[in-house]
Design a protein around this motif. Structure first.
Motif, PDB file in Angstrom:
ATOM      1  N   THR A 252      -7.284   2.119  12.758  1.00 20.19           N
ATOM      2  CA  THR A 252      -8.699   1.812  12.637  1.00 20.19           C
ATOM      3  C   THR A 252      -9.413   2.758  11.685  1.00 20.19           C
ATOM      4  N   PRO A 253     -10.192   2.217  10.756  1.00 20.66           N
ATOM      5  CA  PRO A 253     -10.983   3.084   9.878  1.00 20.66           C
ATOM      6  C   PRO A 253     -12.099   3.789  10.637  1.00 20.66           C
ATOM      7  N   PHE A 254     -12.450   3.280  11.834  1.00 19.28           N
ATOM      8  CA  PHE A 254     -13.530   3.868  12.618  1.00 19.28           C
ATOM      9  C   PHE A 254     -13.075   5.107  13.383  1.00 19.28           C
ATOM     10  N   ARG A 255     -11.762   5.190  13.650  1.00 15.17           N
ATOM     11  CA  ARG A 255     -11.185   6.312  14.400  1.00 15.17           C
ATOM     12  C   ARG A 255     -11.890   6.513  15.738  1.00 15.17           C
ATOM     13  N   LYS A 256     -12.060   5.407  16.424  1.00 20.97           N
ATOM     14  CA  LYS A 256     -12.671   5.422  17.753  1.00 20.97           C
ATOM     15  C   LYS A 256     -11.816   4.582  18.694  1.00 20.97           C
ATOM     16  N   ILE A 257     -11.950   4.871  19.974  1.00 21.43           N
ATOM     17  CA  ILE A 257     -11.312   4.048  20.990  1.00 21.43           C
ATOM     18  C   ILE A 257     -12.394   3.389  21.831  1.00 21.43           C
ATOM     19  N   PRO A 258     -12.038   2.287  22.481  1.00 20.82           N
ATOM     20  CA  PRO A 258     -10.732   1.652  22.564  1.00 20.82           C
ATOM     21  C   PRO A 258     -10.409   0.802  21.333  1.00 20.82           C
ATOM     22  N   VAL A 259      -9.107   0.568  21.171  1.00 20.02           N
ATOM     23  CA  VAL A 259      -8.604  -0.420  20.219  1.00 20.02           C
ATOM     24  C   VAL A 259      -7.697  -1.350  21.007  1.00 20.02           C
ATOM     25  N   VAL A 260      -7.809  -2.632  20.740  1.00 19.63           N
ATOM     26  CA  VAL A 260      -6.966  -3.633  21.402  1.00 19.63           C
ATOM     27  C   VAL A 260      -6.134  -4.342  20.351  1.00 19.63           C
ATOM     28  N   GLN A 261      -4.837  -4.433  20.610  1.00 20.77           N
ATOM     29  CA  GLN A 261      -3.922  -5.141  19.719  1.00 20.77           C
ATOM     30  C   GLN A 261      -3.209  -6.221  20.516  1.00 20.77           C
TER      31      GLN A 261
ATOM     32  N   GLU B  48      -0.755   0.163  28.098  1.00 23.07           N
ATOM     33  CA  GLU B  48      -1.858   1.084  27.828  1.00 23.07           C
ATOM     34  C   GLU B  48      -1.295   2.342  27.175  1.00 23.07           C
ATOM     35  N   LYS B  49      -1.732   2.592  25.945  1.00 25.26           N
ATOM     36  CA  LYS B  49      -1.312   3.793  25.229  1.00 25.26           C
ATOM     37  C   LYS B  49      -2.473   4.787  25.234  1.00 25.26           C
ATOM     38  N   TYR B  50      -2.209   5.968  25.763  1.00 27.07           N
ATOM     39  CA  TYR B  50      -3.269   6.954  25.946  1.00 27.07           C
ATOM     40  C   TYR B  50      -3.508   7.740  24.664  1.00 27.07           C
ATOM     41  N   VAL B  51      -4.772   7.802  24.258  1.00 27.84           N
ATOM     42  CA  VAL B  51      -5.202   8.562  23.086  1.00 27.84           C
ATOM     43  C   VAL B  51      -6.219   9.585  23.593  1.00 27.84           C
ATOM     44  N   GLN B  52      -5.865  10.849  23.615  1.00 26.31           N
ATOM     45  CA  GLN B  52      -6.705  11.868  24.258  1.00 26.31           C
ATOM     46  C   GLN B  52      -7.860  12.286  23.343  1.00 26.31           C
ATOM     47  N   LEU B  53      -9.065  11.951  23.788  1.00 30.07           N
ATOM     48  CA  LEU B  53     -10.259  12.250  23.003  1.00 30.07           C
ATOM     49  C   LEU B  53     -10.481  13.747  22.846  1.00 30.07           C
ATOM     50  N   ILE B  54     -10.360  14.489  23.947  1.00 27.81           N
ATOM     51  CA  ILE B  54     -10.695  15.915  23.878  1.00 27.81           C
ATOM     52  C   ILE B  54      -9.690  16.708  23.044  1.00 27.81           C
ATOM     53  N   LYS B  55      -8.547  16.113  22.751  1.00 28.04           N
ATOM     54  CA  LYS B  55      -7.574  16.744  21.851  1.00 28.04           C
ATOM     55  C   LYS B  55      -7.687  16.222  20.420  1.00 28.04           C
ATOM     56  N   GLY B  56      -8.643  15.295  20.213  1.00 27.95           N
ATOM     57  CA  GLY B  56      -8.861  14.772  18.867  1.00 27.95           C
ATOM     58  C   GLY B  56      -7.787  13.833  18.378  1.00 27.95           C
ATOM     59  N   GLU B  57      -7.020  13.250  19.297  1.00 23.98           N
ATOM     60  CA  GLU B  57      -5.928  12.363  18.869  1.00 23.98           C
ATOM     61  C   GLU B  57      -6.436  11.098  18.185  1.00 23.98           C
ATOM     62  N   HIS B  58      -7.693  10.720  18.448  1.00 22.91           N
ATOM     63  CA  HIS B  58      -8.258   9.535  17.808  1.00 22.91           C
ATOM     64  C   HIS B  58      -8.553   9.775  16.328  1.00 22.91           C
ATOM     65  N   LEU B  59      -8.534  11.020  15.906  1.00 20.48           N
ATOM     66  CA  LEU B  59      -8.835  11.363  14.515  1.00 20.48           C
ATOM     67  C   LEU B  59      -7.591  11.563  13.668  1.00 20.48           C
ATOM     68  N   ARG B  60      -6.412  11.538  14.299  1.00 21.07           N
ATOM     69  CA  ARG B  60      -5.175  11.874  13.599  1.00 21.07           C
ATOM     70  C   ARG B  60      -4.191  10.700  13.630  1.00 21.07           C
ATOM     71  N   GLN B  61      -3.188  10.810  12.787  1.00 20.05           N
ATOM     72  CA  GLN B  61      -2.095   9.848  12.803  1.00 20.05           C
ATOM     73  C   GLN B  61      -1.257  10.082  14.069  1.00 20.05           C
ATOM     74  N   PRO B  62      -0.645   9.038  14.614  1.00 18.65           N
ATOM     75  CA  PRO B  62      -0.561   7.678  14.061  1.00 18.65           C
ATOM     76  C   PRO B  62      -1.737   6.778  14.427  1.00 18.65           C
ATOM     77  N   PHE B  63      -2.606   7.217  15.376  1.00 18.54           N
ATOM     78  CA  PHE B  63      -3.682   6.323  15.808  1.00 18.54           C
ATOM     79  C   PHE B  63      -4.628   5.988  14.665  1.00 18.54           C
ATOM     80  N   ALA B  64      -4.935   6.958  13.830  1.00 15.65           N
ATOM     81  CA  ALA B  64      -5.919   6.743  12.766  1.00 15.65           C
ATOM     82  C   ALA B  64      -5.491   5.661  11.780  1.00 15.65           C
ATOM     83  N   GLU B  65      -4.202   5.317  11.757  1.00 21.00           N
ATOM     84  CA  GLU B  65      -3.744   4.232  10.887  1.00 21.00           C
ATOM     85  C   GLU B  65      -4.261   2.876  11.363  1.00 21.00           C
TER      86      GLU B  65
END
Length: 221
Positions: A51-60, A32-49
């Motif tokens: 998904t084009p949706f820039r939303k969580i969850p993402v499963v790989q 489980e890799k934590y992507v903090q929503l309230i810090k906007g980490e879902h909108l920035r790299q490296p997570f934004a690479e």
């Protein structure tokens, strides 16, 4: 079974909690890799690479990437749940699971997250008072949703398809917990349903939901 399963999650999010609870309950090896929503980490790299949706969850899972939570729940349960409990294979039972998962997007989820967002999340992020009109509207809709959920989807059964919970029950519980954390008073039948889900899942249920409860308490206090 060796797994390369990775969840990109933040447990403030209802679908993220449902995915984490499923994986932990069926004891599939995963990360489980934590992507903090309230810090906007879902909108920035490296997570934004990812998904084009820039939303969580993402499963790989290996080379497979799944960007929608209900599709991910179905996939994980189908592939990794050896008991076949969480996404049962009989078509008639699976249809009832899918029926709830389709219905909840514009019902349980829409109004649960609407209530929580306007009462807790937006005031925290924007430093503004809660939108009382929006909160009231979502609360009224939640009352309707609760009645329809208990009368149609549960009926006389303890869970949506019978005596054992499925991914539909996990999703329902996580969605109902969101407005509950924000102060919405759920009906006794829904509260009893949450208790049954919790009793099956065990301590992990409280651990994950305490994340959103503590956040809401901090904002509302």
């Amino acid at each position: 079974m060796t797994s390369t399963l990775t969840l990109f999650v933040d447990h403030l999010s209802q679908p993220c909690r449902a995915l984490s609870l499923l994986c932990r309950t069926i004891k599939v090896q995963h990360h489980e890799k934590y992507v903090q929503l309230i810090k906007g980490e879902h909108l920035r790299q490296p997570f934004a690479e990812l998904t084009p949706f820039r939303k969580i969850p993402v499963v790989q899972d290996g080379n497979l990437l799944i960007l929608e939570s209900c599709a991910a729940l179905r996939y994980i349960a189908d592939k990794y749940d050896t008991s076949n409990q969480w996404y049962p294979k009989p078509p008639s039972v699976r249809a009832k699971v899918d029926e709830y998962l389709d219905w909840q997007h514009t019902n349980t989820r829409a109004h649960g997250v609407g209530y929580f967002t306007n009462k807790v999340l937006f005031p925290f992020l924007k430093k503004t008072p809660p939108d009382l009109k929006a909160i009231s509207e979502h609360s009224k809709e939640l009352d309707r949703v609760e009645k329809q959920f208990t009368s149609y989807f549960l009926g006389p059964r303890p869970f949506i398809t019978g005596d054992s919970p499925t991914i539909a029950d996990l999703v329902a519980a996580c969605e109902f917990e969101q407005p509950l954390a924000g102060g919405h008073q759920l009906s006794p039948p829904v509260m009893e349903f949450l208790g049954r889900v919790k009793s099956v899942i065990g301590p992990e249920y409280e651990d994950l939901h305490n994340v959103v409860r503590k956040f809401a308490n901090k904002v509302l206090s």
